[in-house]
Motif scaffolding. Structure first.
Motif, mmCIF file in Angstrom:
data_model
loop_
_atom_site.group_PDB
_atom_site.id
_atom_site.type_symbol
_atom_site.label_atom_id
_atom_site.label_comp_id
_atom_site.label_asym_id
_atom_site.label_seq_id
_atom_site.Cartn_x
_atom_site.Cartn_y
_atom_site.Cartn_z
ATOM 1 N N UNK A 1 -102.752 -73.381 6.358
ATOM 2 C CA UNK A 1 -102.287 -73.491 5.086
ATOM 3 C C UNK A 1 -100.974 -72.466 5.059
ATOM 4 N N UNK A 2 -99.941 -73.452 4.704
ATOM 5 C CA UNK A 2 -98.653 -72.535 4.552
ATOM 6 C C UNK A 2 -97.854 -72.379 3.057
ATOM 7 N N UNK B 1 -106.022 -69.953 0.047
ATOM 8 C CA UNK B 1 -105.298 -68.696 0.470
ATOM 9 C C UNK B 1 -104.055 -68.982 1.583
ATOM 10 N N UNK B 2 -102.870 -68.851 1.853
ATOM 11 C CA UNK B 2 -102.142 -69.378 2.807
ATOM 12 C C UNK B 2 -102.456 -68.518 3.891
ATOM 13 N N UNK B 3 -102.505 -69.226 5.251
ATOM 14 C CA UNK B 3 -102.348 -68.332 6.741
ATOM 15 C C UNK B 3 -101.074 -68.273 6.870
ATOM 16 N N UNK B 4 -100.189 -68.791 6.665
ATOM 17 C CA UNK B 4 -98.801 -68.430 7.085
ATOM 18 C C UNK B 4 -97.655 -68.423 5.945
ATOM 19 N N UNK C 1 -91.742 -68.709 10.734
ATOM 20 C CA UNK C 1 -93.397 -68.665 10.238
ATOM 21 C C UNK C 1 -94.046 -67.531 10.769
ATOM 22 N N UNK C 2 -94.851 -66.999 9.731
ATOM 23 C CA UNK C 2 -95.278 -65.480 10.199
ATOM 24 C C UNK C 2 -97.024 -65.690 9.495
ATOM 25 N N UNK D 1 -99.129 -60.533 10.626
ATOM 26 C CA UNK D 1 -97.717 -60.391 10.698
ATOM 27 C C UNK D 1 -96.871 -60.807 11.847
ATOM 28 N N UNK D 2 -97.999 -61.469 12.801
ATOM 29 C CA UNK D 2 -97.247 -61.983 13.782
ATOM 30 C C UNK D 2 -96.444 -63.125 13.798
#
Lengths: 124, 197
Positions: free
Chosen positions: B76-77, B145-148, B175-176, B181-182
């Motif tokens: 999810x972005x 909830x967004x993953x990225x 895209x993080x 924070x990767x």
């Protein structure tokens, strides 16, 4: 050997149990709540720029554009001077002191370089 | 008599021509047609950026890595902030929307709303708590909830002298992973223009 393995198992079990008690995920920093508290208070203001383009533009120097701007500025100044020409002339005693806009009232041709209406400036 | 007629017709034609020459003409053109007028950022640049970003973001490794790690669960972005640090006013939405559309059309990535639109959604949800029927009322606390997060920046370098100018634009989208924070993907598009006045 068996005894030492049992000790290791017990220590690992105790560590995991303690972590679960504190509500920590594996490898989670135990002081995470300090940071969480800090950002929970400012979350609203920090997310206002989501999906927006924040404009942080700068003015690049362009020789050609700078010349055009200077030219435009000169034209603007000249226009302003012409607008208030009658007013400034008052100080030199060329027109009425009480009527600063005499050029508007002059309904006669003013022979100037530009042949404009009523501009009492004769030389540019 | 003939002279008067000819003169009249001539006057009519001249009048019609003068009216026609003063009128503005507007024609619809193809969106993909490249027309450069001032040398500034235009729709062609936006389209080139959108094409580059949409083609690379969905074919990059981050997507397959995520599917592998999360047992096939789609990522999810959320779209974050884009900083325009160029010398021109540019709205990044003209190309980020294309990327968002690609996410939805391909069904490979889930997209969640952010910013003012999300605020509006929550406002509507709050309104429903008191005005909607119980069976249709939407509950709080069930958002995805967004993953990225997709963030970006636009930069430019201007080199100008007399009537010549070279403008280089660099557009980056990143895209993080929100939890770690990767940075899992960086898309880049560079556009350089030579302008002669």
């Amino acid at each position: 050997m068996k005894k030492s393995l049992l000790y290791i198992f017990l220590i690992a079990f105790a560590t995991v149990a303690k972590a679960q008690d504190a509500g920590l995920a594996p490898d989670q920093n135990p002081r995470y709540k300090e940071s969480q508290q800090r950002y929970m208070n400012t979350a609203d203001s920090l997310t206002t720029t989501l999906s927006t383009t924040v404009q942080q533009t700068y003015k690049a120097y362009d020789w050609y554009e700078a010349r055009m701007e200077r030219r435009q500025q000169r034209r603007e100044w000249r226009h302003q001077e012409n607008l208030y020409n009658g007013y400034y002339n008052n100080y030199y005693g060329q027109s009425s002191y009480y009527n600063p806009y005499t050029w508007r009232n002059n309904l006669w041709w003013a022979p100037s370089v530009n042949f404009r209406w009523g501009h009492s400036r004769w030389y540019w | 008599m003939n002279f008067i007629k000819t003169f009249g017709a001539g006057c009519l034609i001249a009048g019609a021509l003068s009216i026609a020459s003063c009128s503005r003409t507007v024609t619809r053109i193809d969106n993909n047609q490249q027309i450069d007028i001032s040398g500034g950022w235009n729709n062609t640049d936006s389209r080139l950026v959108a094409e580059e970003m949409t083609s690379t973001i969905l074919s990059a490794d981050w997507l397959s890595n995520h599917l592998q790690e999360k047992a096939g669960k789609k990522p999810t972005v959320i779209v974050g902030m884009v900083q325009n640090k160029t010398h021109e006013h540019i709205d990044a939405e003209t190309f980020t929307k294309d990327v968002e559309r690609a996410f939805i059309n391909t069904q490979k990535v889930r997209l969640v709303q952010g910013g003012k639109k999300r605020e509006e959604l929550r406002g509507e949800k709050a309104d429903q708590q008191t005005n909607a029927s119980v069976s249709t009322m939407k509950k709080f606390g069930l958002e995805n909830g967004a993953d990225y997060i997709l963030q970006g920046s636009l930069n430019s370098i201007v080199d100008a002298h007399k009537k010549q100018k070279v403008v280089a634009y660099q557009v980056n989208l990143e895209l993080t992973n929100i939890e770690t924070n990767e940075v899992v993907w960086i898309g880049e598009k560079k556009i350089t223009k030579y302008v002669k006045n």
